[in-house]
Design a protein around this motif. Structure first.
Motif, PDB file in Angstrom:
ATOM      1  N   LEU A 127      -0.566   2.270  11.744  1.00  0.00           N
ATOM      2  CA  LEU A 127      -0.729   3.306  10.731  1.00  0.00           C
ATOM      3  C   LEU A 127       0.397   3.199   9.710  1.00  0.00           C
ATOM      4  N   VAL A 128       1.621   3.052  10.223  1.00  0.00           N
ATOM      5  CA  VAL A 128       2.784   2.956   9.347  1.00  0.00           C
ATOM      6  C   VAL A 128       2.677   1.699   8.488  1.00  0.00           C
ATOM      7  N   ALA A 129       2.342   0.589   9.118  1.00  0.00           N
ATOM      8  CA  ALA A 129       2.217  -0.673   8.389  1.00  0.00           C
ATOM      9  C   ALA A 129       1.150  -0.545   7.307  1.00  0.00           C
ATOM     10  N   ASN A 130       0.065   0.181   7.632  1.00  0.00           N
ATOM     11  CA  ASN A 130      -1.009   0.333   6.664  1.00  0.00           C
ATOM     12  C   ASN A 130      -0.584   1.169   5.460  1.00  0.00           C
ATOM     13  N   ARG A 131       0.224   2.211   5.743  1.00  0.00           N
ATOM     14  CA  ARG A 131       0.748   3.026   4.639  1.00  0.00           C
ATOM     15  C   ARG A 131       1.577   2.161   3.683  1.00  0.00           C
ATOM     16  N   GLY A 133       1.294  -0.982   3.291  1.00  0.00           N
ATOM     17  CA  GLY A 133       0.343  -1.879   2.636  1.00  0.00           C
ATOM     18  C   GLY A 133      -0.297  -1.212   1.425  1.00  0.00           C
ATOM     19  N   ARG A 134      -0.619   0.070   1.588  1.00  0.00           N
ATOM     20  CA  ARG A 134      -1.217   0.834   0.489  1.00  0.00           C
ATOM     21  C   ARG A 134      -0.283   0.900  -0.697  1.00  0.00           C
ATOM     22  N   LEU A 135       0.984   1.178  -0.388  1.00  0.00           N
ATOM     23  CA  LEU A 135       1.995   1.288  -1.436  1.00  0.00           C
ATOM     24  C   LEU A 135       2.146  -0.052  -2.160  1.00  0.00           C
ATOM     25  N   PHE A 136       2.243  -1.101  -1.363  1.00  0.00           N
ATOM     26  CA  PHE A 136       2.402  -2.456  -1.889  1.00  0.00           C
ATOM     27  C   PHE A 136       1.225  -2.808  -2.801  1.00  0.00           C
ATOM     28  N   THR A 137       0.021  -2.456  -2.351  1.00  0.00           N
ATOM     29  CA  THR A 137      -1.171  -2.782  -3.125  1.00  0.00           C
ATOM     30  C   THR A 137      -1.223  -2.002  -4.442  1.00  0.00           C
ATOM     31  N   SER A 138      -0.825  -0.718  -4.380  1.00  0.00           N
ATOM     32  CA  SER A 138      -0.829   0.076  -5.618  1.00  0.00           C
ATOM     33  C   SER A 138       0.111  -0.545  -6.630  1.00  0.00           C
ATOM     34  N   VAL A 139       1.273  -0.990  -6.135  1.00  0.00           N
ATOM     35  CA  VAL A 139       2.276  -1.546  -7.042  1.00  0.00           C
ATOM     36  C   VAL A 139       1.836  -2.897  -7.598  1.00  0.00           C
ATOM     37  N   PHE A 140       1.365  -3.773  -6.721  1.00  0.00           N
ATOM     38  CA  PHE A 140       1.074  -5.132  -7.168  1.00  0.00           C
ATOM     39  C   PHE A 140      -0.322  -5.353  -7.729  1.00  0.00           C
ATOM     40  N   SER A 141      -1.309  -4.638  -7.207  1.00  0.00           N
ATOM     41  CA  SER A 141      -2.663  -4.877  -7.709  1.00  0.00           C
ATOM     42  C   SER A 141      -3.105  -3.766  -8.653  1.00  0.00           C
ATOM     43  N   GLY A 142      -2.400  -2.637  -8.619  1.00  0.00           N
ATOM     44  CA  GLY A 142      -2.781  -1.514  -9.468  1.00  0.00           C
ATOM     45  C   GLY A 142      -4.121  -0.934  -9.073  1.00  0.00           C
ATOM     46  N   ILE A 143      -4.425  -0.976  -7.781  1.00  0.00           N
ATOM     47  CA  ILE A 143      -5.702  -0.463  -7.318  1.00  0.00           C
ATOM     48  C   ILE A 143      -5.393   0.492  -6.161  1.00  0.00           C
ATOM     49  N   HIS A 144      -5.964   1.696  -6.243  1.00  0.00           N
ATOM     50  CA  HIS A 144      -5.581   2.736  -5.280  1.00  0.00           C
ATOM     51  C   HIS A 144      -6.669   2.950  -4.246  1.00  0.00           C
ATOM     52  N   LEU A 145      -6.301   2.729  -3.006  1.00  0.00           N
ATOM     53  CA  LEU A 145      -7.272   2.814  -1.922  1.00  0.00           C
ATOM     54  C   LEU A 145      -6.695   3.593  -0.757  1.00  0.00           C
ATOM     55  N   THR A 146      -7.595   4.039   0.131  1.00  0.00           N
ATOM     56  CA  THR A 146      -7.095   4.726   1.317  1.00  0.00           C
ATOM     57  C   THR A 146      -6.806   3.713   2.425  1.00  0.00           C
ATOM     58  N   ASP A 147      -7.353   2.513   2.287  1.00  0.00           N
ATOM     59  CA  ASP A 147      -7.173   1.497   3.322  1.00  0.00           C
ATOM     60  C   ASP A 147      -7.184   0.134   2.630  1.00  0.00           C
ATOM     61  N   THR A 148      -6.118  -0.631   2.786  1.00  0.00           N
ATOM     62  CA  THR A 148      -6.037  -1.848   1.975  1.00  0.00           C
ATOM     63  C   THR A 148      -6.397  -3.130   2.688  1.00  0.00           C
ATOM     64  N   HIS A 149      -6.160  -3.191   4.006  1.00  0.00           N
ATOM     65  CA  HIS A 149      -6.444  -4.456   4.664  1.00  0.00           C
ATOM     66  C   HIS A 149      -7.523  -4.322   5.707  1.00  0.00           C
ATOM     67  N   ASN A 150      -8.650  -3.808   5.230  1.00  0.00           N
ATOM     68  CA  ASN A 150      -9.788  -3.684   6.098  1.00  0.00           C
ATOM     69  C   ASN A 150     -10.710  -4.844   5.750  1.00  0.00           C
ATOM     70  N   GLY A 151     -11.119  -5.608   6.755  1.00  0.00           N
ATOM     71  CA  GLY A 151     -11.914  -6.796   6.473  1.00  0.00           C
ATOM     72  C   GLY A 151     -13.401  -6.528   6.303  1.00  0.00           C
ATOM     73  N   PHE A 152     -13.811  -5.275   6.457  1.00  0.00           N
ATOM     74  CA  PHE A 152     -15.227  -4.915   6.380  1.00  0.00           C
ATOM     75  C   PHE A 152     -15.560  -4.583   4.920  1.00  0.00           C
ATOM     76  N   ARG A 153     -16.310  -5.486   4.257  1.00  0.00           N
ATOM     77  CA  ARG A 153     -16.612  -5.283   2.838  1.00  0.00           C
ATOM     78  C   ARG A 153     -18.026  -5.765   2.536  1.00  0.00           C
ATOM     79  N   ALA A 154     -18.570  -5.272   1.423  1.00  0.00           N
ATOM     80  CA  ALA A 154     -19.833  -5.808   0.922  1.00  0.00           C
ATOM     81  C   ALA A 154     -19.638  -6.134  -0.548  1.00  0.00           C
ATOM     82  N   LEU A 155     -20.157  -7.294  -0.954  1.00  0.00           N
ATOM     83  CA  LEU A 155     -20.013  -7.719  -2.349  1.00  0.00           C
ATOM     84  C   LEU A 155     -21.371  -8.083  -2.934  1.00  0.00           C
ATOM     85  N   SER A 156     -21.574  -7.705  -4.173  1.00  0.00           N
ATOM     86  CA  SER A 156     -22.804  -8.110  -4.855  1.00  0.00           C
ATOM     87  C   SER A 156     -22.666  -9.602  -5.182  1.00  0.00           C
TER      88      SER A 156
END
Lengths: 226, 108
Positions: A127-131, A133-156
């Protein structure tokens, strides 16, 4: 509409068949990329009904996912691809809710989140590591998510064509988020359940390995584009 | 004197090695010239240590030996960087190759 589940697998002979059966109920085809496993992963996957591609040298999860994507797009002409895990941590019955926003053309990418309502038994350190990760992602990718390293995704299909994963190992998850932002793709989060067992925890990246991921991302951002 | 001797011997060894590699066409002319001029400079400085002091004074460093160390660090850092980028490139090429094989094999 052709929906294809993409499963990168490395030494997953004990769990791969269940994962394929689980996913197959909700997609048209399952593509497994065996990342040079030393066990019977490929054989098990084939007999469970998946199309199996094999990496002759181990290239990492990101690379395997990209191989599966290219095959699904060019050969299978997939309209939607779903990133799914080989180890049974994900629940196939959640696939319909993940692809739904794409079918209704509301999003190009749907990201699974463990923190949108559904309960998980995620260990505290993660949980701590994920938090972080969220911070890191907001800073570097500029994208705000509740969960950043979840491998479950769907793409068009469009998103899958735009997102080319070049980071071979685990940092691909961050790279996908980066590309969503760069390519201006519409994204949305959907709640998913990830089951943690002793077995899968021992194998998937530990919180400490997050440092390795951060290193790969920084290397990519600052060095390989020169 | 002893140190100078070792340095010259090593530099000569490096020059002959590079020459051999160049003859086998394992290094480009560009690298051959760059590499050899570096080692020839080393030989020159070893034979006439005062020359390094003169160059050092000219660029604003107190002693020739200091200049040599600074230059060595900069050159090494640059070479490591080059190797690093090349290594990363090779990794990506291997991945592409592995991917191509994987996709072609399944199509059969």
């Amino acid at each position: 509409m052709i929906t294809v589940a993409l499963i990168p697998a490395y030494n997953e002979e004990t769990r791969i068949a269940d994962a394929i059966h689980d996913a197959r109920r909700f997609v048209d085809l399952v593509v497994v990329v065996d990342d040079c496993s030393k066990d019977q992963t490929a054989e098990r996957a084939r007999s469970a009904g998946a199309i199996v591609l094999r990496h002759v040298i181990n290239r990492g999860q990101g690379a395997a996912l990209q191989t599966a994507t290219e095959y699904a797009l060019t050969v299978l002409k997939a309209d939607i691809v779903v990133h799914f895990d080989a180890d049974g941590q994900m629940d196939g019955s959640e696939i319909p809710s993940l692809i739904d926003p794409i079918v209704r053309e509301e999003a190009d990418v749907v990201l699974g989140s463990r923190f949108l309502g559904k309960q998980t038994n995620m260990p505290m350190t993660r949980l701590v590591a994920n938090r972080l990760g969220r911070l890191f992602t907001s800073v570097f990718s500029g994208i705000h998510l509740t969960d950043t390293h979840n491998g479950f995704r769907a793409l068009s299909r469009h998103a899958a064509q735009e997102i080319t994963i070049t980071l071979n190992r685990m940092a691909h998850a961050s790279q996908i988020l980066d590309l969503i932002k760069v390519k201006k793709l519409r994204y949305i989060e959907r709640p998913v359940t990830i089951r943690y067992s002793q077995e899968t925890l021992a194998k998937s990246p530990s919180s400490l390995r997050a440092f390795g991921i951060v290193k790969d991302i920084l290397k990519d951002k600052f060095l390989t584009h020169v | 004197m002893m140190f100078q001797g070792i340095l010259i011997a090593f530099a000569l060894f490096a020059v002959t090695r590079t020459l051999k590699q160049y003859r086998k066409q394992k290094v480009s002319l560009h690298w051959f010239l760059l590499w050899n001029s570096l080692w020839i400079t080393v030989i020159g400085v070893a034979l006439w240590p005062r020359s390094a002091d003169i160059i050092a004074k000219f660029v604003g460093v107190e002693r020739g030996a200091d200049l040599a160390v600074y230059l060595a660090v900069v050159i090494l850092a640059y070479l490591v960087f080059r190797l690093f980028v090349r290594q990363e490139q090779t990794e990506k090429e291997i991945t592409k190759l592995v991917r191509k094989i994987a996709i072609e094999e399944v199509e059969k």
